[in-house]
Design a protein around this motif. Structure first.
Motif, PDB file in Angstrom:
ATOM      1  N   ARG A   6     -23.313  71.305  87.065  1.00 13.84           N
ATOM      2  CA  ARG A   6     -21.995  71.450  87.671  1.00 13.84           C
ATOM      3  C   ARG A   6     -20.967  70.518  87.036  1.00 13.84           C
ATOM      4  NH1 ARG A   6     -22.356  75.146  90.796  1.00 13.84           N
ATOM      5  NH2 ARG A   6     -21.215  75.200  92.706  1.00 13.84           N
ATOM      6  N   ARG A   7     -21.161  70.230  85.746  1.00 16.76           N
ATOM      7  CA  ARG A   7     -20.227  69.462  84.923  1.00 16.76           C
ATOM      8  C   ARG A   7     -20.537  69.817  83.473  1.00 16.76           C
ATOM      9  NH1 ARG A   7     -22.847  65.109  82.579  1.00 16.76           N
ATOM     10  NH2 ARG A   7     -24.865  64.647  83.495  1.00 16.76           N
ATOM     11  N   SER A   8     -19.630  69.511  82.580  1.00 18.10           N
ATOM     12  CA  SER A   8     -19.844  69.834  81.178  1.00 18.10           C
ATOM     13  C   SER A   8     -20.871  68.878  80.559  1.00 18.10           C
ATOM     14  CB  SER A   8     -18.527  69.746  80.403  1.00 18.10           C
ATOM     15  OG  SER A   8     -18.741  70.095  79.063  1.00 18.10           O
ATOM     16  N   VAL A   9     -21.939  69.436  80.031  1.00 13.57           N
ATOM     17  CA  VAL A   9     -22.960  68.643  79.352  1.00 13.57           C
ATOM     18  C   VAL A   9     -23.323  69.325  78.038  1.00 13.57           C
ATOM     19  CG1 VAL A   9     -23.963  67.673  81.465  1.00 13.57           C
ATOM     20  CG2 VAL A   9     -24.854  69.799  80.559  1.00 13.57           C
ATOM     21  N   VAL A  10     -23.804  68.524  77.108  1.00  8.85           N
ATOM     22  CA  VAL A  10     -24.270  69.055  75.829  1.00  8.85           C
ATOM     23  C   VAL A  10     -25.726  68.598  75.662  1.00  8.85           C
ATOM     24  CG1 VAL A  10     -23.895  69.145  73.342  1.00  8.85           C
ATOM     25  CG2 VAL A  10     -21.943  68.911  74.871  1.00  8.85           C
ATOM     26  N   PRO A  11     -26.686  69.493  75.955  1.00  7.73           N
ATOM     27  CA  PRO A  11     -28.084  69.114  75.854  1.00  7.73           C
ATOM     28  C   PRO A  11     -28.529  68.975  74.397  1.00  7.73           C
ATOM     29  CG  PRO A  11     -27.900  71.417  76.459  1.00  7.73           C
ATOM     30  CD  PRO A  11     -26.507  70.847  76.439  1.00  7.73           C
ATOM     31  N   THR A  12     -29.618  68.250  74.198  1.00  6.38           N
ATOM     32  CA  THR A  12     -30.160  68.051  72.849  1.00  6.38           C
ATOM     33  C   THR A  12     -30.467  69.387  72.179  1.00  6.38           C
ATOM     34  OG1 THR A  12     -31.065  65.923  73.533  1.00  6.38           O
ATOM     35  CG2 THR A  12     -31.949  66.866  71.516  1.00  6.38           C
ATOM     36  N   ALA A  13     -30.907  70.372  72.951  1.00  4.12           N
ATOM     37  CA  ALA A  13     -31.213  71.694  72.383  1.00  4.12           C
ATOM     38  C   ALA A  13     -29.992  72.301  71.694  1.00  4.12           C
ATOM     39  CB  ALA A  13     -31.727  72.628  73.479  1.00  4.12           C
ATOM     40  N   PHE A  14     -28.801  71.999  72.196  1.00  8.04           N
ATOM     41  CA  PHE A  14     -27.576  72.485  71.568  1.00  8.04           C
ATOM     42  C   PHE A  14     -27.508  72.007  70.113  1.00  8.04           C
ATOM     43  CE2 PHE A  14     -23.184  71.831  70.273  1.00  8.04           C
ATOM     44  CZ  PHE A  14     -22.562  73.012  70.616  1.00  8.04           C
ATOM     45  N   TRP A  15     -27.815  70.717  69.905  1.00 13.69           N
ATOM     46  CA  TRP A  15     -27.739  70.152  68.560  1.00 13.69           C
ATOM     47  C   TRP A  15     -28.849  70.687  67.663  1.00 13.69           C
ATOM     48  CZ3 TRP A  15     -23.148  68.764  67.877  1.00 13.69           C
ATOM     49  CH2 TRP A  15     -22.416  68.184  68.907  1.00 13.69           C
ATOM     50  N   TRP A  16     -30.041  70.915  68.217  1.00 12.40           N
ATOM     51  CA  TRP A  16     -31.122  71.495  67.406  1.00 12.40           C
ATOM     52  C   TRP A  16     -30.789  72.929  66.995  1.00 12.40           C
ATOM     53  CZ3 TRP A  16     -34.364  68.896  64.758  1.00 12.40           C
ATOM     54  CH2 TRP A  16     -34.814  67.650  65.196  1.00 12.40           C
ATOM     55  N   LEU A  17     -30.254  73.707  67.907  1.00  8.32           N
ATOM     56  CA  LEU A  17     -29.845  75.069  67.563  1.00  8.32           C
ATOM     57  C   LEU A  17     -28.700  75.055  66.561  1.00  8.32           C
ATOM     58  CD1 LEU A  17     -30.079  76.710  71.092  1.00  8.32           C
ATOM     59  CD2 LEU A  17     -31.483  77.281  69.096  1.00  8.32           C
ATOM     60  N   SER A  18     -27.790  74.095  66.702  1.00  9.97           N
ATOM     61  CA  SER A  18     -26.691  73.955  65.741  1.00  9.97           C
ATOM     62  C   SER A  18     -27.223  73.643  64.351  1.00  9.97           C
ATOM     63  CB  SER A  18     -25.735  72.836  66.171  1.00  9.97           C
ATOM     64  OG  SER A  18     -25.137  73.131  67.406  1.00  9.97           O
ATOM     65  N   LEU A  19     -28.165  72.700  64.281  1.00 10.42           N
ATOM     66  CA  LEU A  19     -28.751  72.310  62.998  1.00 10.42           C
ATOM     67  C   LEU A  19     -29.514  73.478  62.372  1.00 10.42           C
ATOM     68  CD1 LEU A  19     -29.057  69.763  61.172  1.00 10.42           C
ATOM     69  CD2 LEU A  19     -31.255  69.414  62.301  1.00 10.42           C
ATOM     70  N   GLY A  20     -30.306  74.175  63.194  1.00 11.31           N
ATOM     71  CA  GLY A  20     -31.043  75.331  62.683  1.00 11.31           C
ATOM     72  C   GLY A  20     -30.111  76.434  62.211  1.00 11.31           C
ATOM     73  N   GLY A  21     -29.090  76.720  63.001  1.00 10.66           N
ATOM     74  CA  GLY A  21     -28.121  77.738  62.604  1.00 10.66           C
ATOM     75  C   GLY A  21     -27.397  77.369  61.327  1.00 10.66           C
ATOM     76  N   ALA A  22     -27.008  76.101  61.205  1.00 14.29           N
ATOM     77  CA  ALA A  22     -26.314  75.645  59.998  1.00 14.29           C
ATOM     78  C   ALA A  22     -27.224  75.748  58.779  1.00 14.29           C
ATOM     79  CB  ALA A  22     -25.823  74.213  60.169  1.00 14.29           C
ATOM     80  N   ALA A  23     -28.496  75.386  58.936  1.00 13.18           N
ATOM     81  CA  ALA A  23     -29.438  75.447  57.804  1.00 13.18           C
ATOM     82  C   ALA A  23     -29.622  76.884  57.338  1.00 13.18           C
ATOM     83  CB  ALA A  23     -30.783  74.831  58.206  1.00 13.18           C
ATOM     84  N   VAL A  24     -29.817  77.790  58.284  1.00  8.79           N
ATOM     85  CA  VAL A  24     -30.032  79.192  57.921  1.00  8.79           C
ATOM     86  C   VAL A  24     -28.758  79.790  57.333  1.00  8.79           C
ATOM     87  CG1 VAL A  24     -30.579  81.481  58.841  1.00  8.79           C
ATOM     88  CG2 VAL A  24     -31.891  79.487  59.591  1.00  8.79           C
ATOM     89  N   LEU A  25     -27.618  79.519  57.953  1.00  7.42           N
ATOM     90  CA  LEU A  25     -26.364  80.062  57.430  1.00  7.42           C
ATOM     91  C   LEU A  25     -25.974  79.426  56.096  1.00  7.42           C
ATOM     92  CD1 LEU A  25     -24.296  80.504  60.691  1.00  7.42           C
ATOM     93  CD2 LEU A  25     -25.228  82.294  59.215  1.00  7.42           C
ATOM     94  N   LEU A  26     -26.329  78.158  55.899  1.00 10.30           N
ATOM     95  CA  LEU A  26     -26.070  77.533  54.596  1.00 10.30           C
ATOM     96  C   LEU A  26     -26.887  78.224  53.502  1.00 10.30           C
ATOM     97  CD1 LEU A  26     -24.709  75.387  52.885  1.00 10.30           C
ATOM     98  CD2 LEU A  26     -26.525  73.791  53.559  1.00 10.30           C
ATOM     99  N   ALA A  27     -28.155  78.516  53.794  1.00 12.71           N
ATOM    100  CA  ALA A  27     -28.981  79.247  52.819  1.00 12.71           C
ATOM    101  C   ALA A  27     -28.356  80.599  52.514  1.00 12.71           C
ATOM    102  CB  ALA A  27     -30.406  79.417  53.351  1.00 12.71           C
ATOM    103  N   TYR A  28     -27.898  81.282  53.547  1.00 11.00           N
ATOM    104  CA  TYR A  28     -27.252  82.582  53.363  1.00 11.00           C
ATOM    105  C   TYR A  28     -25.969  82.439  52.555  1.00 11.00           C
ATOM    106  CZ  TYR A  28     -24.934  86.973  54.610  1.00 11.00           C
ATOM    107  OH  TYR A  28     -24.279  88.187  54.564  1.00 11.00           O
ATOM    108  N   ALA A  29     -25.167  81.423  52.845  1.00 13.28           N
ATOM    109  CA  ALA A  29     -23.902  81.199  52.125  1.00 13.28           C
ATOM    110  C   ALA A  29     -24.155  80.892  50.654  1.00 13.28           C
ATOM    111  CB  ALA A  29     -23.125  80.060  52.779  1.00 13.28           C
ATOM    112  N   ILE A  30     -25.204  80.121  50.388  1.00 15.95           N
ATOM    113  CA  ILE A  30     -25.558  79.820  48.989  1.00 15.95           C
ATOM    114  C   ILE A  30     -25.967  81.105  48.280  1.00 15.95           C
ATOM    115  CG2 ILE A  30     -27.263  78.645  47.532  1.00 15.95           C
ATOM    116  CD1 ILE A  30     -27.119  76.311  49.629  1.00 15.95           C
TER     117      ILE A  30
END
Length: 108
Positions: free
Chosen positions: A45-69
């Motif tokens: 019932r307040r804005s929070v950023v769980p650790t899973a958010f950062w892991w999904l961000s890192l995974g998404g960035a890694a996969v999309l970076l490979a795709y962008a390359i």
């Protein structure tokens, strides 16, 4: 099925189709991180950023970076590279804080 999917996604070869699917997987990781953040915030019932958010961000960035390359897209590569560094840094800060808290022991 794969021929229809390849046509739908505009892929000319099986390899290109595979890379487009990799890019879509990365995009799904990014979408997932917002769902995780939203659910965690609703539960708290307040804005929070769980650790899973950062892991999904890192995974998404890694996969999309490979795709962008693979696409040889300098704008996309730059954007994902910067994000990857930021997400990794946030996870490092979380890890450092957890170790510090564990070393300090229970409070109270």
């Amino acid at each position: 099925m794969s021929e229809a999917l390849a046509r739908f996604l505009g892929a000319a070869t099986p390899g290109e189709l595979a890379w487009i699917l990799v890019g879509l997987d990365g995009q799904l990781l990014f979408m997932g991180r917002f769902l995780v953040q939203w659910i965690a915030s609703e539960r708290a019932r307040r804005s929070v950023v769980p650790t899973a958010f950062w892991w999904l961000s890192l995974g998404g960035a890694a996969v999309l970076l490979a795709y962008a390359i693979w696409r040889r897209d300098p704008v996309f590569i730059l954007g994902q590279s910067l994000g990857f560094g930021i997400y990794a840094r946030n996870l490092w800060l979380i890890r450092t804080a957890a170790r510090r808290d564990a070393a300090e022991g229970p409070r109270g």
